[in-house]
Scaffold this motif. Sequence first.
Motif: not given
Lengths: 110, 117
Positions: B2, B5-7, B9, B23-24, B109
């Motif tokens: 993986a 990832s960001q949320s 978007s 942010c992951d 990301g």
Amino acid sequence: EDQVTQSPEALRLQEGESSSLNCSYTVSGLRGLFWYRQDPGKGPEFLFTLYSAGEEKEKERLKATLTKKESFLHITAPKPEDSATYLCAARNTGGFKTIFGAGTRLFVKA
Amino acid sequence: GAGVSQSPSNKVTEKGKDVELRCDPISGHTALYWYRQSLGQGLEFLIYFQGNSAPDKSGLPSDRFSAERTGGSVSTLTIQRTQQEDSAVYLCASSLLLAGVVPYEQYFGPGTRLTVT
């Protein structure tokens, strides 16, 4: 003040027409020079890291070179899928900050 | 594996409201960065995390901006009392921790596009 300047701002090429993108940097002790590719709506994707003058790295149609003041990204026989924004970034000694240039937008026409 | 990832978007908010961006990072990446990218501009550094601490906050534009990181993993960038000039894409990146003098490349990301109306 540390600075990274890229030229040209935009470059339009025909498929197969080789060219170079320029990145001039002024940093207090270069620790690493990075090239990234960014497609619209996406985050930058890592391409190369260069550490010292004279170093070169290649990946497919791309070759990055480094001098004491500049870096060049040479594109040989580009294809339309090479169209993207190419970002140059520099990391100086003693800091955590990576300084990015504004990028060169590359358009390759079939 | 993986990536970063960001949320969310996309985020549209009214001027004056607070927003949180998440942010992951990639698992095992101790270093985490936040950047801001305005239309047609390069990336503007905001803050750097080393584990849960932030040794470099020099890029935060004002005291309306803050960020935290918990458990050496997830990070949240908070913007209070948003202004129209805050509209931009906010990018998060992670990397292995600096070791010696060798800087590691950053993995980004997809970004959060923030629009303040």
